[in-house]
Design a protein around this motif. Structure first.
Motif, PDB file in Angstrom:
ATOM      1  N   PHE A 229       0.836  -1.187   0.000  1.00 22.45           N
ATOM      2  CA  PHE A 229       0.000   0.000   0.000  1.00 22.45           C
ATOM      3  C   PHE A 229       0.878   1.246   0.000  1.00 22.45           C
ATOM      4  N   LEU A 230       0.409   2.261  -0.718  1.00 25.17           N
ATOM      5  CA  LEU A 230       1.205   3.469  -0.860  1.00 25.17           C
ATOM      6  C   LEU A 230       0.314   4.698  -0.686  1.00 25.17           C
ATOM      7  N   TRP A 231       0.919   5.757  -0.270  1.00 25.55           N
ATOM      8  CA  TRP A 231       0.254   7.060  -0.256  1.00 25.55           C
ATOM      9  C   TRP A 231       1.016   8.006  -1.172  1.00 25.55           C
ATOM     10  N   TYR A 232       0.238   8.714  -1.989  1.00 21.54           N
ATOM     11  CA  TYR A 232       0.805   9.703  -2.897  1.00 21.54           C
ATOM     12  C   TYR A 232       0.162  11.050  -2.598  1.00 21.54           C
ATOM     13  N   LYS A 233       0.938  12.085  -2.803  1.00 18.06           N
ATOM     14  CA  LYS A 233       0.474  13.456  -2.631  1.00 18.06           C
ATOM     15  C   LYS A 233       0.497  14.113  -4.003  1.00 18.06           C
ATOM     16  N   LYS A 234      -0.531  14.854  -4.312  1.00 16.88           N
ATOM     17  CA  LYS A 234      -0.603  15.442  -5.644  1.00 16.88           C
ATOM     18  C   LYS A 234      -1.023  16.902  -5.574  1.00 16.88           C
ATOM     19  N   TYR A 235      -0.190  17.741  -6.175  1.00 10.27           N
ATOM     20  CA  TYR A 235      -0.541  19.146  -6.354  1.00 10.27           C
ATOM     21  C   TYR A 235      -1.161  19.305  -7.736  1.00 10.27           C
ATOM     22  N   PRO A 236      -1.969  20.343  -7.925  1.00 16.36           N
ATOM     23  CA  PRO A 236      -2.544  20.596  -9.254  1.00 16.36           C
ATOM     24  C   PRO A 236      -1.455  20.711 -10.315  1.00 16.36           C
ATOM     25  N   ALA A 237      -1.712  20.156 -11.470  1.00 16.00           N
ATOM     26  CA  ALA A 237      -0.821  20.242 -12.629  1.00 16.00           C
ATOM     27  C   ALA A 237       0.521  19.537 -12.408  1.00 16.00           C
TER      28      ALA A 237
ATOM     29  N   HIS B 152      -1.344   9.366   8.911  1.00 14.40           N
ATOM     30  CA  HIS B 152      -1.335  10.406   9.922  1.00 14.40           C
ATOM     31  C   HIS B 152      -0.217  11.391   9.609  1.00 14.40           C
ATOM     32  N   ILE B 153      -0.551  12.655   9.640  1.00 13.15           N
ATOM     33  CA  ILE B 153       0.450  13.710   9.428  1.00 13.15           C
ATOM     34  C   ILE B 153       0.479  14.564  10.697  1.00 13.15           C
ATOM     35  N   VAL B 154       1.632  14.539  11.363  1.00 10.35           N
ATOM     36  CA  VAL B 154       1.758  15.287  12.618  1.00 10.35           C
ATOM     37  C   VAL B 154       3.126  15.969  12.692  1.00 10.35           C
ATOM     38  N   PRO B 155       3.227  17.282  12.919  1.00 11.12           N
ATOM     39  CA  PRO B 155       2.104  18.218  12.882  1.00 11.12           C
ATOM     40  C   PRO B 155       1.802  18.626  11.445  1.00 11.12           C
ATOM     41  N   SER B 156       0.587  18.967  11.170  1.00 12.21           N
ATOM     42  CA  SER B 156       0.207  19.379   9.820  1.00 12.21           C
ATOM     43  C   SER B 156       0.747  20.779   9.536  1.00 12.21           C
ATOM     44  N   GLN B 157       1.171  20.971   8.293  1.00  9.37           N
ATOM     45  CA  GLN B 157       1.715  22.255   7.870  1.00  9.37           C
ATOM     46  C   GLN B 157       0.956  22.745   6.631  1.00  9.37           C
ATOM     47  N   PRO B 158       0.896  24.049   6.427  1.00  6.09           N
ATOM     48  CA  PRO B 158       0.172  24.561   5.250  1.00  6.09           C
ATOM     49  C   PRO B 158       0.665  23.955   3.929  1.00  6.09           C
ATOM     50  N   GLY B 159       1.949  23.658   3.845  1.00  4.70           N
ATOM     51  CA  GLY B 159       2.506  23.057   2.641  1.00  4.70           C
ATOM     52  C   GLY B 159       2.020  21.637   2.394  1.00  4.70           C
ATOM     53  N   ASP B 160       1.352  21.063   3.381  1.00  4.23           N
ATOM     54  CA  ASP B 160       0.791  19.719   3.203  1.00  4.23           C
ATOM     55  C   ASP B 160      -0.533  19.762   2.425  1.00  4.23           C
ATOM     56  N   SER B 161      -1.059  20.940   2.214  1.00  2.21           N
ATOM     57  CA  SER B 161      -2.331  21.071   1.490  1.00  2.21           C
ATOM     58  C   SER B 161      -2.175  20.543   0.070  1.00  2.21           C
ATOM     59  N   ALA B 162      -2.922  19.514  -0.255  1.00  4.64           N
ATOM     60  CA  ALA B 162      -2.821  18.839  -1.552  1.00  4.64           C
ATOM     61  C   ALA B 162      -3.895  17.756  -1.591  1.00  4.64           C
ATOM     62  N   VAL B 163      -3.943  17.041  -2.681  1.00  3.38           N
ATOM     63  CA  VAL B 163      -4.804  15.864  -2.763  1.00  3.38           C
ATOM     64  C   VAL B 163      -3.956  14.636  -2.441  1.00  3.38           C
TER      65      VAL B 163
END
Lengths: 113, 112
Positions: free
Chosen positions: A33-41, A76-87
């Protein structure tokens, strides 16, 4: 037939707090299992993964938990940061090597400063 | 560190035309995967190659074909384009049986 499901299309969290993203799967043959983070474009960026022989994997602020009996995993993301905002996409693969990845529908995380 | 390169980044074609998308994997990666992501959808697996041989096939239309070349780059050829082919096309690469796939920035194909 959606084999990997992320039931929360969006999540808002205050900066510094914990973000918990959930994922459920139906295919019992999935073993990685994997987690991916995606920013627009941009393409998905690999974050963290876990093998089915483990129930937890940690990398810095990111921890993935796997509950095989419930066919559920969480990031789980700790602590969350504004740069973590993504899909964030949960993904899974089965068997050994050269295997396609099946993606979930994604959760849009917004971390509020 | 070098990443997966895809070209072109944007492509506009008319219905019934053909398109060729290119993917250059991370150096030393020998496995390439192609995915299609429609608007508001999750990426869907199309096809993959390992050592220049097709290794897995997903929901790739018969109008599409792909191959991996001796330098490990891959090309996705799309013919008789339809409006529904408008999507983001991602290429990913991995090293052998490595389970982590690293994605390129994608090619946005618009069919008018």
């Amino acid at each position: 037939d959606q084999q990997v499901k992320q039931n929360s299309p969006s999540l808002s969290v205050q900066e510094g707090r914990i973000s918990i993203l959930n994922c459920d799967y139906t295919n019992s043959m999935f073993d990685y299992f994997l987690w991916y983070k995606k920013y627009p474009a941009e393409g998905p960026t690999f974050l963290i993964s876990i093998s089915s022989i483990k129930d937890k994997n940690e990398d810095g602020r990111f921890t993935v938990f796997l509950n095989k009996s419930a066919k559920h995993l969480s990031l789980h993301i700790v602590p969350s940061q504004p740069g973590d905002s993504a899909v964030y996409f949960c993904a899974a693969s089965e068997g050994g090597g050269y295997q396609k990845v099946t993606f979930g529908t994604g959760t849009k995380l917004q971390v509020i400063p | 560190a070098a990443g997966v390169i895809q070209s072109p980044r944007h492509l506009i074609k008319e219905k019934r035309e053909t398109a060729t998308l290119k993917c250059y994997p991370i150096p030393r990666h020998d496995t390439v995967y192609w995915y299609q992501q429609g608007p508001g959808q999750d990426p869907q697996f199309l096809i993959s190659f390992y050592e220049k041989m097709q290794s897995d096939k997903g929901s790739i239309p018969d109008r599409f074909s792909a191959q991996q070349f001796s330098d490990y780059h891959s090309e996705l050829n799309m013919s008789s384009l339809e409006l529904g082919d408008s999507a983001l096309y991602f290429c990913a690469s991995s090293l052998g049986r490595g389970r982590e796939q690293y994605f390129g920035p994608g090619t946005r194909l618009t069919v008018t």
